[in-house]
Write an enzyme that holds these catalytic residues in place. Structure first.
Site, PDB file in Angstrom:
ATOM      1  N   TRP A   1      64.331  38.354  26.524  1.00 18.62           N
ATOM      2  CA  TRP A   1      63.067  38.695  25.853  1.00 18.62           C
ATOM      3  C   TRP A   1      63.297  39.810  24.852  1.00 18.62           C
TER       4      TRP A   1
ATOM      5  N   SER B   1      47.240  40.772  18.900  1.00 13.53           N
ATOM      6  CA  SER B   1      47.158  42.052  19.612  1.00 13.53           C
ATOM      7  C   SER B   1      46.587  43.140  18.728  1.00 13.53           C
TER       8      SER B   1
ATOM      9  N   HIS C   1      59.596  50.296  24.149  1.00 15.96           N
ATOM     10  CA  HIS C   1      59.218  51.256  25.171  1.00 15.96           C
ATOM     11  C   HIS C   1      57.720  51.518  25.194  1.00 15.96           C
TER      12      HIS C   1
ATOM     13  N   ARG D   1      72.402  41.365  35.554  1.00 20.79           N
ATOM     14  CA  ARG D   1      71.223  40.536  35.358  1.00 20.79           C
ATOM     15  C   ARG D   1      71.550  39.400  34.405  1.00 20.79           C
TER      16      ARG D   1
HETATM   17  C1  HEA Z   1      54.716  41.276  33.925  1.00 18.60           C
HETATM   18  C2  HEA Z   1      55.835  40.817  33.875  1.00 18.60           C
HETATM   19  C3  HEA Z   1      56.559  40.029  34.913  1.00 18.60           C
HETATM   20  C4  HEA Z   1      56.114  39.411  36.053  1.00 18.60           C
HETATM   21  C5  HEA Z   1      54.718  39.329  36.607  1.00 18.60           C
HETATM   22  C6  HEA Z   1      57.268  38.832  36.665  1.00 18.60           C
HETATM   23  C7  HEA Z   1      57.227  38.096  37.867  1.00 18.60           C
HETATM   24  C8  HEA Z   1      58.344  37.585  38.498  1.00 18.60           C
HETATM   25  N1  HEA Z   1      59.641  37.684  38.069  1.00 18.60           N
HETATM   26 FE1  HEA Z   1      60.253  38.498  36.315  1.00 18.60          FE
HETATM   27  N2  HEA Z   1      60.870  39.326  34.566  1.00 18.60           N
HETATM   28  C9  HEA Z   1      60.100  39.971  33.650  1.00 18.60           C
HETATM   29  C10 HEA Z   1      58.754  40.247  33.775  1.00 18.60           C
HETATM   30  C11 HEA Z   1      57.971  39.802  34.820  1.00 18.60           C
HETATM   31  N3  HEA Z   1      58.390  39.081  35.900  1.00 18.60           N
HETATM   32  C12 HEA Z   1      60.883  40.372  32.513  1.00 18.60           C
HETATM   33  C13 HEA Z   1      60.386  41.139  31.288  1.00 18.60           C
HETATM   34  C14 HEA Z   1      62.177  39.941  32.766  1.00 18.60           C
HETATM   35  C15 HEA Z   1      63.412  40.122  31.890  1.00 18.60           C
HETATM   36  C16 HEA Z   1      63.673  38.888  31.119  1.00 18.60           C
HETATM   37  C17 HEA Z   1      64.970  38.987  30.400  1.00 18.60           C
HETATM   38  O1  HEA Z   1      65.990  39.296  31.032  1.00 18.60           O
HETATM   39  O2  HEA Z   1      64.974  38.770  29.185  1.00 18.60           O
HETATM   40  C18 HEA Z   1      62.148  39.285  34.069  1.00 18.60           C
HETATM   41  C19 HEA Z   1      63.259  38.744  34.696  1.00 18.60           C
HETATM   42  C20 HEA Z   1      63.257  38.227  35.985  1.00 18.60           C
HETATM   43  C21 HEA Z   1      64.423  37.920  36.724  1.00 18.60           C
HETATM   44  C22 HEA Z   1      65.848  38.170  36.271  1.00 18.60           C
HETATM   45  C23 HEA Z   1      66.390  37.004  35.605  1.00 18.60           C
HETATM   46  C24 HEA Z   1      67.779  37.287  35.137  1.00 18.60           C
HETATM   47  O3  HEA Z   1      68.105  38.432  34.837  1.00 18.60           O
HETATM   48  O4  HEA Z   1      68.535  36.327  35.083  1.00 18.60           O
HETATM   49  C25 HEA Z   1      64.020  37.412  37.925  1.00 18.60           C
HETATM   50  C26 HEA Z   1      64.945  36.971  38.991  1.00 18.60           C
HETATM   51  O5  HEA Z   1      64.604  36.882  40.087  1.00 18.60           O
HETATM   52  C27 HEA Z   1      62.598  37.417  37.929  1.00 18.60           C
HETATM   53  C28 HEA Z   1      61.796  36.966  38.973  1.00 18.60           C
HETATM   54  C29 HEA Z   1      60.416  37.082  38.998  1.00 18.60           C
HETATM   55  C30 HEA Z   1      59.597  36.547  40.071  1.00 18.60           C
HETATM   56  C31 HEA Z   1      60.083  35.794  41.264  1.00 18.60           C
HETATM   57  C32 HEA Z   1      58.302  36.870  39.746  1.00 18.60           C
HETATM   58  C33 HEA Z   1      57.073  36.547  40.567  1.00 18.60           C
HETATM   59  O6  HEA Z   1      56.278  37.694  40.696  1.00 18.60           O
HETATM   60  C34 HEA Z   1      56.281  35.428  39.942  1.00 18.60           C
HETATM   61  C35 HEA Z   1      55.225  34.955  40.916  1.00 18.60           C
HETATM   62  C36 HEA Z   1      54.267  33.971  40.346  1.00 18.60           C
HETATM   63  C37 HEA Z   1      54.320  32.645  40.515  1.00 18.60           C
HETATM   64  C38 HEA Z   1      55.401  32.005  41.266  1.00 18.60           C
HETATM   65  C39 HEA Z   1      53.310  31.748  39.906  1.00 18.60           C
HETATM   66  C40 HEA Z   1      52.285  31.242  40.842  1.00 18.60           C
HETATM   67  C41 HEA Z   1      52.584  30.015  41.614  1.00 18.60           C
HETATM   68  C42 HEA Z   1      52.728  28.763  41.114  1.00 18.60           C
HETATM   69  C43 HEA Z   1      52.772  28.395  39.692  1.00 18.60           C
HETATM   70  C44 HEA Z   1      52.856  27.659  42.028  1.00 18.60           C
HETATM   71  C45 HEA Z   1      54.255  27.243  42.238  1.00 18.60           C
HETATM   72  C46 HEA Z   1      54.826  28.043  43.317  1.00 18.60           C
HETATM   73  C47 HEA Z   1      55.972  27.739  43.932  1.00 18.60           C
HETATM   74  C48 HEA Z   1      56.796  26.563  43.492  1.00 18.60           C
HETATM   75  C49 HEA Z   1      56.487  28.557  45.079  1.00 18.60           C
HETATM   76  N4  HEA Z   1      62.150  37.926  36.740  1.00 18.60           N
HETATM   77  C1  HEA Z   2      54.982  48.909  33.137  1.00 17.28           C
HETATM   78  C2  HEA Z   2      56.150  48.999  32.752  1.00 17.28           C
HETATM   79  C3  HEA Z   2      57.091  50.150  32.924  1.00 17.28           C
HETATM   80  C4  HEA Z   2      56.860  51.459  33.302  1.00 17.28           C
HETATM   81  C5  HEA Z   2      55.553  52.137  33.617  1.00 17.28           C
HETATM   82  C6  HEA Z   2      58.141  52.103  33.291  1.00 17.28           C
HETATM   83  C7  HEA Z   2      58.320  53.447  33.598  1.00 17.28           C
HETATM   84  C8  HEA Z   2      59.528  54.114  33.469  1.00 17.28           C
HETATM   85  N1  HEA Z   2      60.737  53.554  33.133  1.00 17.28           N
HETATM   86 FE1  HEA Z   2      61.091  51.592  32.825  1.00 17.28          FE
HETATM   87  N2  HEA Z   2      61.402  49.689  32.235  1.00 17.28           N
HETATM   88  C9  HEA Z   2      60.477  48.695  32.117  1.00 17.28           C
HETATM   89  C10 HEA Z   2      59.127  48.824  32.353  1.00 17.28           C
HETATM   90  C11 HEA Z   2      58.509  50.014  32.718  1.00 17.28           C
HETATM   91  N3  HEA Z   2      59.127  51.204  32.957  1.00 17.28           N
HETATM   92  C12 HEA Z   2      61.081  47.455  31.720  1.00 17.28           C
HETATM   93  C13 HEA Z   2      60.358  46.126  31.494  1.00 17.28           C
HETATM   94  C14 HEA Z   2      62.438  47.718  31.589  1.00 17.28           C
HETATM   95  C15 HEA Z   2      63.570  46.754  31.259  1.00 17.28           C
HETATM   96  C16 HEA Z   2      63.533  46.191  29.906  1.00 17.28           C
HETATM   97  C17 HEA Z   2      64.666  45.215  29.738  1.00 17.28           C
HETATM   98  O1  HEA Z   2      65.802  45.676  29.545  1.00 17.28           O
HETATM   99  O2  HEA Z   2      64.427  43.990  29.836  1.00 17.28           O
HETATM  100  C18 HEA Z   2      62.608  49.134  31.899  1.00 17.28           C
HETATM  101  C19 HEA Z   2      63.826  49.784  31.839  1.00 17.28           C
HETATM  102  C20 HEA Z   2      63.974  51.148  31.954  1.00 17.28           C
HETATM  103  C21 HEA Z   2      65.178  51.854  31.618  1.00 17.28           C
HETATM  104  C22 HEA Z   2      66.462  51.239  31.038  1.00 17.28           C
HETATM  105  C23 HEA Z   2      67.354  50.809  32.111  1.00 17.28           C
HETATM  106  C24 HEA Z   2      68.554  50.124  31.595  1.00 17.28           C
HETATM  107  O3  HEA Z   2      68.415  49.046  31.024  1.00 17.28           O
HETATM  108  O4  HEA Z   2      69.633  50.671  31.766  1.00 17.28           O
HETATM  109  C25 HEA Z   2      64.942  53.185  31.892  1.00 17.28           C
HETATM  110  C26 HEA Z   2      65.930  54.271  31.665  1.00 17.28           C
HETATM  111  O5  HEA Z   2      65.612  55.376  31.510  1.00 17.28           O
HETATM  112  C27 HEA Z   2      63.579  53.290  32.374  1.00 17.28           C
HETATM  113  C28 HEA Z   2      62.957  54.476  32.744  1.00 17.28           C
HETATM  114  C29 HEA Z   2      61.623  54.578  33.079  1.00 17.28           C
HETATM  115  C30 HEA Z   2      60.981  55.848  33.414  1.00 17.28           C
HETATM  116  C31 HEA Z   2      61.638  57.189  33.498  1.00 17.28           C
HETATM  117  C32 HEA Z   2      59.661  55.554  33.639  1.00 17.28           C
HETATM  118  C33 HEA Z   2      58.593  56.550  33.975  1.00 17.28           C
HETATM  119  O6  HEA Z   2      57.438  56.329  33.207  1.00 17.28           O
HETATM  120  C34 HEA Z   2      58.221  56.530  35.437  1.00 17.28           C
HETATM  121  C35 HEA Z   2      57.386  57.726  35.818  1.00 17.28           C
HETATM  122  C36 HEA Z   2      56.885  57.653  37.213  1.00 17.28           C
HETATM  123  C37 HEA Z   2      57.365  58.333  38.263  1.00 17.28           C
HETATM  124  C38 HEA Z   2      58.533  59.217  38.152  1.00 17.28           C
HETATM  125  C39 HEA Z   2      56.763  58.167  39.636  1.00 17.28           C
HETATM  126  C40 HEA Z   2      55.565  58.999  39.934  1.00 17.28           C
HETATM  127  C41 HEA Z   2      55.776  60.436  39.751  1.00 17.28           C
HETATM  128  C42 HEA Z   2      55.691  61.337  40.753  1.00 17.28           C
HETATM  129  C43 HEA Z   2      55.363  60.973  42.150  1.00 17.28           C
HETATM  130  C44 HEA Z   2      55.844  62.752  40.363  1.00 17.28           C
HETATM  131  C45 HEA Z   2      57.003  63.501  40.915  1.00 17.28           C
HETATM  132  C46 HEA Z   2      58.305  63.041  40.432  1.00 17.28           C
HETATM  133  C47 HEA Z   2      59.203  63.774  39.743  1.00 17.28           C
HETATM  134  C48 HEA Z   2      58.870  64.892  38.859  1.00 17.28           C
HETATM  135  C49 HEA Z   2      60.625  63.452  39.854  1.00 17.28           C
HETATM  136  N4  HEA Z   2      63.022  52.038  32.413  1.00 17.28           N
HETATM  137 CU   LIG Z   3      61.625  52.254  28.349  1.00 14.77          CU
END
Ligand code: HEA
Ligand code: HEA
Ligand SMILES: [Cu+2]
Ligand code: CUA
Lengths: 388, 293, 532
Positions: free
Chosen positions: C147, C176, C259, C456
């Site tokens: 993605w 959006s 981000h 991954r």
């Molecule tokens: C909001 C964002 C979101 C949500 C909700 C989910 C939900 C889920 N994700 Fe996803 N995921 C991503 C965002 C999200 N993911 C992203 C950004 C990546 C990275 C992509 C990338 O690498 O580029 C990723 C990648 C990712 C991977 C890694 C793939 C890889 O690196 O090769 C996996 C592997 O397990 C995974 C699993 C799942 C599963 C099991 C759920 C489950 O929570 C889903 C549950 C929901 C359903 C299953 C649908 C409802 C049911 C049906 C339709 C009926 C059929 C049901 C059955 C047959 C049992 N996700």
């Molecule tokens: C809703 C989405 C969401 C949110 C909220 C966050 C929140 C955060 N993310 Fe995450 N992040 C993703 C979605 C998100 N991320 C996704 C999708 C990727 C992968 C993308 C991809 O490669 O496909 C990713 C990847 C990602 C990376 C890259 C990893 C890698 O590829 O190597 C990093 C590295 O810094 C990171 C950091 C953080 C941090 C520091 C926060 C912080 O905001 C979290 C802050 C919260 C807390 C810390 C907990 C509560 C705090 C307390 C209880 C207070 C006390 C704690 C202390 C002071 C220590 N995230």
């Molecule tokens: Cu980030």
């Protein structure tokens, strides 16, 4: 595609059947005893420090989580309505708010200091004892010892049959290569990491080294290994279809062993050169060419053009029935020897011997119903490369 | 806020136009995608028809939608509050456009301050230069790429300078038109606005001249490395915006001629002039960062 | 926070009910924020099922080592499209749907400020996803570059359907941006008299800030895909060193969008939780003002941390250091939020209705995800974590048990207001408990396989990861099936089955939306209520 979906679905139902038969399955998997839960400590000073830092971070996080969840569960248990709790009405306190802004901040500083120190150490690749250029390409690694002129490709050695589930999977399934990288221990080895095509990442967990291989740029990383041994890693950046099949194996040897190994390699290279010259003047028979060709094809070309020569429509062209493979022999040689710039089709001149190239071209021109009866010889390749 | 500010809200009834707009974007996206594939890969297909259908739908939709809008506005259905909504909406839309250009300016700064110097061995990339591009020297404008493509740098004097003056002048005339509108002097508006449109056309014309010059005489093309890339993408998207802006102003001119807009009620006019000023500011940035520096 | 209460209740709206248009046109041409909200929510749910089905393909392939079900190339398409659909098709539209339904009701407005544009921004979405999904069925297949579509895998080395991917992202982005502009303008202009900034419900606040993030970064994404398009088809070399470009430049541009994008997917969730926790604690939200400031700080910080996704790309040390420290800082305002929620519960009078259950699960599980995020921020260790399942675990905790759970909490919380009937509580509890257990079986072990070294985006893996992956897949299937309970419940609710509810619905619920009758009339607040 429609049928692909159907096939996928029917296969999925198989997997579900498997899930139901769970207990039986559990056994078959337990024979791999070495699974691990935590980060490896690795075999370099750096990797140990990384491990320690990881544990420090982990413990701090667990403590914070315990505190927060503790308070929360306390409230959930003792302040619930069903127990007759009457709600208080406070909703502000500057003091508490300041406290829980400042304290986390201090915790962060405690984390940041060791992290910053370690980072500086890791990034200092100066004054290496040995430099190796590591080049990723779809889907193999090329290693070049900058000081000794030794260079070779290293690629997955697991048999396709294991992957397809026809053979039992070996112990190092997917983590084995035909020619591992060899380095000496106790020496600062510097890796110059780059790529020929897309971005790959060279990752050996035991060294705590993970660096992206960016085409056109060189990143460096280094390791000073403390113990001899075999260390395995994988490509860690999505690099196309076979990203999952691009392992790394590094053998760390004592200095003496390493030196004798390098000596051998130089010999091998020299011999191969001589052999190549000798073969230039010889002709293969059709049968020889086809058997060698098939081997070379399966090892080098099948990843993209597929074992059946049909390629992947829209991604990799089919060779079966392709105009180039059927008619234009010079073009065919040209594609294989020099590749097609700006596509995934690499130049094989550096990677294969002339005999192998001749054999694989012959194979492609005669396999899968491409019955041209053309027989290409090493000297034809030589002519293409050196213009004779 | 006082009670009396709260006139009745105006909530428009159902409207077919937005949905048609979505269809238009669908056709445009599918069409554009296919056109790109077909033209660059030499394939046959229907891309261009779909694209044209998309444009037609879009234009039809815009006419329909705006006609409704104008009608509502002229029949006094709008409140002051709605006018504010439109103005703010337009302002944020322009902000989003600014961010779109920011992406390309970002690419320009990155290429210039980081990528090219690194290829030349700067920062932690000494080996990049020594091993991969030993004969490459970092410079900007990048008239010789690491891969060996050569080109020429576009000077800022001459055409670009004239264009800067033209566009700055057009911003002034546009403003004058607005002043005239606030005074309610219709003839003056038409004059100033007409002048602005002409200046806009002149700008586009000169820009095309410049492109022809770059392609035919300087060897500066979209393909000539990151200098040419950033040059053409930035000036190209800007030129596209000028074209759209000129069209908007032209339509405004026609509406003024038909007697639309009053001192109090002229959102469309204001939006158009904001857009024009924005296009102008982008050009000044461009002139500075792409041409002069 | 002073709870807004409206002065005059509307008894007069009933005579508007006959304005409700009938049939398909109602939905195609609608300008009603509630209809559009419903459309967004159903669309998001359908996309969630679609993206989830793809996740099921992923999990089925990863159930055991070896290639069983799909080819690697198709696997990559599944991963990519799963990520894209969940992010752009499920989470973002769901939040926009909630914004549509709730913001006007919460601030005392009759509708969104720009109702026609609202309809436009919705209807673009189904078309955009039709384009994206149909590319899966074309020659060469759909996008297979993740993605994050890093160049040059997405440029020189991708297949030609990339052009369709690019244009579908363009129109998604347009949607959006329009949605965001609408939210901003509505909040700026349509607040009822007396609804001052610091009386606005937190959901409105968080969405306002989210909307700013959206208009700031969606255009940058549009720029990024445009450069991918020209690099692939028109010979530019933004991301090609031979022409003076840099593949890493793509990542900078992408993550400058990417981000803030992840906070776009969590800030509205923070808002939802801040609405729900006080209700079921029967106590005002603790630290209202600091919540607002914390949200603002998170949003501002989100612009200067992007390169924490790029620690291994070979940036100079000082850059790595900067991005590490800036990223760590985000924990402070996020912590403030978590602490405020806990303090709200402290000495409250808690009850555990379904929305509260989801909210509580959110607080715990999001915090786990946040803390693993903090670990990822530490550059030297991120070298080990990066691109492993540890990262996958992190982002599913913040996205699934964060964003998705908050959306479910919101749906349960406001559903009775929308339909006028209480949903099936038994089914809802089943949904919650099944989801809670299975989601942890699904995502918790991912931490371990990640630390143990599983990269991954791979369709097959070494044998030492086999046990955990099996459990992960089982958890995945169970979680997927649990969502079918939700589907059943929603269908039932939309057919207006169930006990009628009062205007307030939940004892303890406060705010304008709880003062209008349930179901909320088609047109609310034709004249603004006065908030005291
Ligand atoms: C909001 C964002 C979101 C949500 C909700 C989910 C939900 C889920 N994700 Fe996803 N995921 C991503 C965002 C999200 N993911 C992203 C950004 C990546 C990275 C992509 C990338 O690498 O580029 C990723 C990648 C990712 C991977 C890694 C793939 C890889 O690196 O090769 C996996 C592997 O397990 C995974 C699993 C799942 C599963 C099991 C759920 C489950 O929570 C889903 C549950 C929901 C359903 C299953 C649908 C409802 C049911 C049906 C339709 C009926 C059929 C049901 C059955 C047959 C049992 N996700
Ligand atoms: C809703 C989405 C969401 C949110 C909220 C966050 C929140 C955060 N993310 Fe995450 N992040 C993703 C979605 C998100 N991320 C996704 C999708 C990727 C992968 C993308 C991809 O490669 O496909 C990713 C990847 C990602 C990376 C890259 C990893 C890698 O590829 O190597 C990093 C590295 O810094 C990171 C950091 C953080 C941090 C520091 C926060 C912080 O905001 C979290 C802050 C919260 C807390 C810390 C907990 C509560 C705090 C307390 C209880 C207070 C006390 C704690 C202390 C002071 C220590 N995230
Ligand atoms: Cu980030
Ligand atoms: Cu090479 Cu992944």
């Amino acid at each position: 595609m429609g049928c692909r979906v159907k096939r996928t679905l029917s296969k999925m139902s198989l997997v579900f059947a498997n899930v139901l038969a769970l207990p039986a399955l559990a056994e078959s998997a337990t024979k791999v005893e070495q699974y691990q839960l935590n980060l490896t400590k690795g075999v370099t000073d750096i990797s140990e420090k990384v491990y320690d830092l990881h544990m420090l971070m982990f413990i701090i996080c667990v403590v914070i989580a315990a505190g927060v969840f503790g308070a929360m569960f306390w409230a959930m248990w003792f302040h619930r309505k069903s127990k007759g709790a009457k709600p208080a009405n406070f909703h502000e306190s500057i003091k508490v708010e300041i406290a829980w802004t400042v304290i986390p901040f201090i915790i962060l500083i405690v984390m940041a200091v060791p992290a910053a120190k370690l980072l500086i150490d890791m990034e200092d690749a100066n004054q290496p004892d040995l430099t190796i250029q590591v080049t990723g390409s779809q889907w193999k690694w090329h290693y070049k010892y900058m000081d000794d002129g030794v260079e070779y490709f290293s690629k997955l050695a697991t048999q396709p049959e294991q992957i397809q589930g026809k053979f039992e999977k070996g112990h190092n399934y997917l983590l084995e290569v035909d020619r591992p990288l060899v380095i000496p221990i106790d020496k600062k080895v510097r890796f110059l990491i780059t790529s020929d095509d897309v971005i790959h990442a060279w990752w050996v967990p035991d060294f705590a080294v993970k660096q992206d291989a960016n085409p056109g740029f060189i990143n460096d990383a280094w390791a000073k290994v403390n113990e001899p041994g075999i260390y395995r890693g994988q490509c860690a950046e999505l690099c196309g279809k076979d990203h999952g099949f691009m392992p790394i194996v590094v053998i760390a040897k004592t200095q003496a062993d390493y030196e004798s190994w390098i000596g051998e390699q130089k010999d091998i290279i020299a011999k191969a050169k001589a052999e190549e010259q000798r073969l230039l003047s010889m002709n293969m028979t059709m049968d020889e060419a086809m058997t060698t060709g098939e081997k070379v094809y399966m090892a080098n070309c099948a990843a993209c053009h597929m074992p059946n020569g049909e390629g992947l429509p829209g991604v990799f062209p089919a060779l079966k029935g392709s105009q180039i493979a059927l008619k234009d022999q010079p073009a065919h040689i040209d594609r294989v020897v020099f590749g097609v710039a700006g596509t995934a089709m690499q130049a094989y001149a550096k990677q294969l011997s002339m005999t192998d190239m001749a054999a694989v071209i012959t194979y492609e021109r005669n396999a899968w119903g491409n019955n041209t009866n053309d027989l290409v010889q090493a000297k034809d390749i030589n002519a293409a490369i050196n213009g004779k | 806020m006082s009670e009396k500010e709260y006139e009745k809200y105006y909530v428009p009834a159902q409207s077919p136009w937005p949905f048609m707009g979505a269809c238009a974007l669908f056709l445009l996206a599918v069409g554009a995608g296919n056109v790109v594939i077909e033209t660059t890969r030499g394939k046959e297909g229907f891309g261009s028809y779909i694209l044209i259908a998309g444009f037609a739908t879009l234009v039809f939709m815009l006419f329909g939608w705006f006609r409704n809008q104008i009608h509502e506005s002229m029949s006094g259905l709008y409140s002051e509050q709605l006018g504010r909504s439109y103005r703010q909406g337009m302002a944020w839309f322009i902000f989003s456009e600014v961010m779109f250009f920011a992406a390309f300016f970002g690419a320009l700064f990155y290429a210039r301050a980081i990528a090219v110097p690194w290829l030349g061995g700067a920062s932690n990339n000494q080996m990049t230069n020594e091993v991969l591009w030993p004969s490459f020297q970092a410079m900007w404008p990048l008239v010789e790429t690491p891969g060996g493509i050569t080109t020429e740098a576009m000077p800022w004097t001459g055409l670009p300078l004239y264009n800067t003056i033209i566009l700055l002048a057009s911003s002034v005339t546009c403003h004058m038109a607005h002043v005239a509108l606030e005074k309610g002097k219709r003839q003056q508006i038409l004059g100033w606005l007409g002048l602005t449109v002409l200046l806009g056309c002149l700008f586009v014309f000169m820009q095309v001249e410049e492109y022809i010059h770059a392609y035919t005489e300087m060897g500066l093309t979209l393909q000539s490395g990151v200098y040419g890339n950033t040059f053409f993408m930035l000036t190209g998207f800007h030129g596209f915006h000028v074209t759209v802006g000129t069209l908007i102003l032209l339509i405004l001119w026609l509406r003024v001629a038909k007697g639309h807009f009053t001192k109090e009620n002229h959102f469309a006019f204001q939006a158009g002039s904001w857009y024009w000023h924005f296009v102008d500011v982008v050009w000044v940035m461009l002139f500075f960062f792409v041409y002069i520096l | 926070m002073n709870t807004p209460t409206s002065e005059h209740h509307h008894e007069s709206h009933d005579h508007h009910e006959h304005h409700i248009p009938k049939g398909i046109k109602r939905w195609l041409y609608t300008t009603n924020h509630k209809d559009i909200g419903t459309l967004y929510l159903w669309f998001a749910f359908i996309m969630f099922l679609t993206g989830g089905a793809m996740a099921m393909v992923i999990r089925a392939e990863l159930f055991q080592p070896g290639l069983q079900i799909v080819e690697p190339n198709f696997f990559n398409q599944m991963t990519t499209v799963h990520g894209l659909i969940m992010v752009f098709g499920a989470v973002m539209p769901a939040f926009t749907g909630l914004a549509n339904w709730l913001i006007p009701m919460m601030i005392g407005a009759p509708d969104m400020a720009l109702p026609r544009m609202n309809n436009w921004s919705f209807w673009i979405l189904p078309f955009a996803f039709i384009i994206l999904l149909s590319s899966l069925f074309m020659e060469g297949g759909g996008p297979a570059f993740g993605w994050t579509f890093y160049a040059p895998l997405s440029t020189t080395y991708s297949n030609d359907t990339t052009a369709l991917f690019v244009f579908s992202v363009h129109i998604m982005g347009a949607s959006s941006i329009m949605g965001a502009i609408n939210v901003i303008v509505t909040i700026f202009n349509m607040r009822a008299p007396g609804m001052t900034w610091m009386k606005m419900p937190l959901f409105v606040w968080t969405w306002l800030i989210t909307a700013f993030l959206l208009i700031a970064v969606m255009p940058v994404l549009a720029g990024a895909v445009t450069m991918v398009l020209t690099d692939k088809f028109f010979g530019t070399s933004f991301f090609d060193a031979a022409g003076g470009g840099d593949p890493v430049m793509f990542q900078h541009i992408f993550w400058f969008f990417g981000h803030p994008e992840v906070y776009i997917m969590i800030l509205p969730a923070f808002g939802i939780i801040s609405q729900i926790v006080p209700t079921f604690s029967r106590k005002p939200l603790f630290g209202y003002a600091s919540m607002v400031y914390a949200t603002t700080s998170i949003a501002l910080l989100s612009f200067i941390v992007w390169a924490h996704h790029m620690f291994t790309t070979g940036m100079p040390v000082f850059a790595e250091m900067f991005f590490m420290l800036a990223t760590m800082l985000i924990s402070v305002p996020t912590g403030v939020k978590v602490f405020n929620w806990v303090a709200t519960m402290w000495r409250g009078s808690l009850s555990f209705e379904v929305p509260m259950l989801f909210a509580l699960a959110f607080i715990v599980l999001f915090t786990i995800g946040g803390l693993s995020g903090l670990m990822l921020a530490i550059t030297p260790v991120d070298f080990q974590y990066h691109d492993t399942y540890f990262v996958v675990a992190h982002f599913h905790y913040v996205l699934v048990t964060g964003a998705i759970f908050s959306i479910m909490a919101a749906v349960y919380y406001w559903l009775p207001k929308w339909t006028g009937k209480m949903f099936d509580i038994t089914l809802a509890k089943w949904h919650f408990w099944c989801s809670l257990v299975s989601v942890n079986v699904l995502f918790f072990p991912m931490h371990f396989v990640g630390l143990a070294g599983m990269p991954r985006r791979i369709p097959d893996y070494a044998l030492q990861f086999a046990d955990f992956n099996k459990w992960i897949s089982i958890g995945g299937f169970a979680f997927g099936l649990s969502q079918l309970i939700f589907l059943a419940l929603l269908i039932k609710a939309c057919r207006k089955k169930g006990e009628p509810v009062s205007a307030q619905v939940w004892e303890g619920a406060e705010g304008l939306e709880w003062e209008i009758p349930s179901p909320a009339p088609y047109h609310t607040f034709e004249t603004p209520p006065v908030v005291k």
